[in-house]
Scaffold this motif. Structure first.
Motif, PDB file in Angstrom:
ATOM      1  N   MET A 128     -62.513  29.693 -26.321  1.00 56.47           N
ATOM      2  CA  MET A 128     -62.855  28.321 -25.986  1.00 56.47           C
ATOM      3  C   MET A 128     -62.518  28.037 -24.523  1.00 56.47           C
ATOM      4  O   MET A 128     -63.291  27.395 -23.807  1.00 56.47           O
ATOM      5  N   SER A 129     -61.391  28.523 -24.065  1.00 56.46           N
ATOM      6  CA  SER A 129     -60.974  28.319 -22.673  1.00 56.46           C
ATOM      7  C   SER A 129     -61.988  28.931 -21.712  1.00 56.46           C
ATOM      8  O   SER A 129     -62.376  28.310 -20.719  1.00 56.46           O
ATOM      9  N   ASP A 137     -53.558  26.382 -21.589  1.00 58.74           N
ATOM     10  CA  ASP A 137     -52.578  25.484 -22.220  1.00 58.74           C
ATOM     11  C   ASP A 137     -53.238  24.214 -22.733  1.00 58.74           C
ATOM     12  O   ASP A 137     -52.915  23.720 -23.812  1.00 58.74           O
ATOM     13  N   VAL A 138     -54.183  23.700 -21.962  1.00 62.78           N
ATOM     14  CA  VAL A 138     -54.911  22.501 -22.386  1.00 62.78           C
ATOM     15  C   VAL A 138     -55.809  22.844 -23.578  1.00 62.78           C
ATOM     16  O   VAL A 138     -55.940  22.067 -24.524  1.00 62.78           O
ATOM     17  N   ALA A 139     -56.420  24.027 -23.536  1.00 56.81           N
ATOM     18  CA  ALA A 139     -57.269  24.473 -24.642  1.00 56.81           C
ATOM     19  C   ALA A 139     -56.450  24.589 -25.934  1.00 56.81           C
ATOM     20  O   ALA A 139     -56.942  24.265 -27.015  1.00 56.81           O
ATOM     21  N   THR A 140     -55.200  25.005 -25.805  1.00 58.51           N
ATOM     22  CA  THR A 140     -54.330  25.086 -26.978  1.00 58.51           C
ATOM     23  C   THR A 140     -54.117  23.704 -27.578  1.00 58.51           C
ATOM     24  O   THR A 140     -54.155  23.529 -28.805  1.00 58.51           O
ATOM     25  N   GLY A 141     -53.912  22.705 -26.737  1.00 59.00           N
ATOM     26  CA  GLY A 141     -53.762  21.335 -27.228  1.00 59.00           C
ATOM     27  C   GLY A 141     -55.031  20.833 -27.895  1.00 59.00           C
ATOM     28  O   GLY A 141     -54.981  20.179 -28.947  1.00 59.00           O
ATOM     29  N   VAL A 184     -59.033  15.319 -22.920  1.00 63.56           N
ATOM     30  CA  VAL A 184     -58.503  16.403 -22.104  1.00 63.56           C
ATOM     31  C   VAL A 184     -59.010  16.267 -20.668  1.00 63.56           C
ATOM     32  O   VAL A 184     -58.252  16.404 -19.704  1.00 63.56           O
ATOM     33  N   ASP A 185     -60.324  15.991 -20.514  1.00 65.53           N
ATOM     34  CA  ASP A 185     -60.893  15.815 -19.181  1.00 65.53           C
ATOM     35  C   ASP A 185     -60.190  14.681 -18.439  1.00 65.53           C
ATOM     36  O   ASP A 185     -59.890  14.794 -17.252  1.00 65.53           O
ATOM     37  N   HIS A 186     -59.950  13.609 -19.152  1.00 59.94           N
ATOM     38  CA  HIS A 186     -59.279  12.447 -18.561  1.00 59.94           C
ATOM     39  C   HIS A 186     -57.847  12.802 -18.114  1.00 59.94           C
ATOM     40  O   HIS A 186     -57.407  12.406 -17.047  1.00 59.94           O
TER      41      HIS A 186
END
Length: 189
Positions: A128-129, A137-141, A184-186
């Motif tokens: 996905m990342s 790390d954001v992809a994990t969230g 996530v983008d925000h």
């Protein structure tokens, strides 16, 4: 020359799977396994020292079975949505197996948190990342948010509290993914 083994460990695990699938894990005991296998209880205890050993081995067997189930359903599209769909489909098709893996605790070693690692090992977050360009790390969230959302639907489906069509399910998961991705983008800006 040792005697030929008529009832193997694999056969006992497969019988455990069959009973759990239909009746639930609480119905698995030496007698029900012996009846399923058409033998006495002795071969069961010969392959597994006791029922706790069998149950531990079965949990591992079931984790592999679930991983294979999910792997077969992940293609080139969004792996996170496909994983969520597979997770919910497993709950719908195999409510007793789903319950054992994700709703119960066996000696404090089961449940949603620990078993999400089964899916993580499939490389969903990394894939996905790479596809979205999101930091790992954001992809994990994002992955955890989606799986918590999918878990809620899966529990309602497995416990017959919700009946959802495939189209509705796709819409719900796409909507949740978009909302979580927007969040996530925000946060990244």
């Amino acid at each position: 020359m040792p005697p030929v083994e008529k009832i193997s460990r694999q056969m006992v695990l497969e019988a455990t799977f069959a009973i759990t699938r239909v009746k639930g894990f609480a119905q698995v005991n030496a007698r029900t396994l012996a009846a399923q296998l058409g033998c006495s209880t002795q071969p069961i205890y010969s392959r597994f020292g006791n029922m706790d050993d069998l149950k531990r081995a079965f949990i591992l067997y079931l984790e592999v079975s679930f991983s294979d189930y999910v792997k077969q359903r992940i293609g080139d599209d969004n792996p996170l949505i496909q994983t969520s769909l597979a997770y919910i489909s497993f709950a719908k098709e195999e409510p007793h197996l789903f319950s054992l893996l994700f709703l119960t605790s066996y000696k404090g070693k089961r449940g949603l948190g620990k078993n999400l690692k089964i899916i993580e090992r499939l490389g969903v977050v990394g894939s996905m990342s790479r596809k979205t360009g999101i930091d790992p790390d954001v992809a994990t969230g994002l992955y955890r948010n989606m799986m918590l959302y999918a878990h809620g639907i899966a529990v309602m489906v497995a416990t017959k509290q919700m009946d959802i069509t495939e189209d509705e399910l796709h819409f719900q998961l796409e909507s949740a993914y978009s909302a979580f991705l927007h969040q996530v983008d925000h946060l990244q800006k």
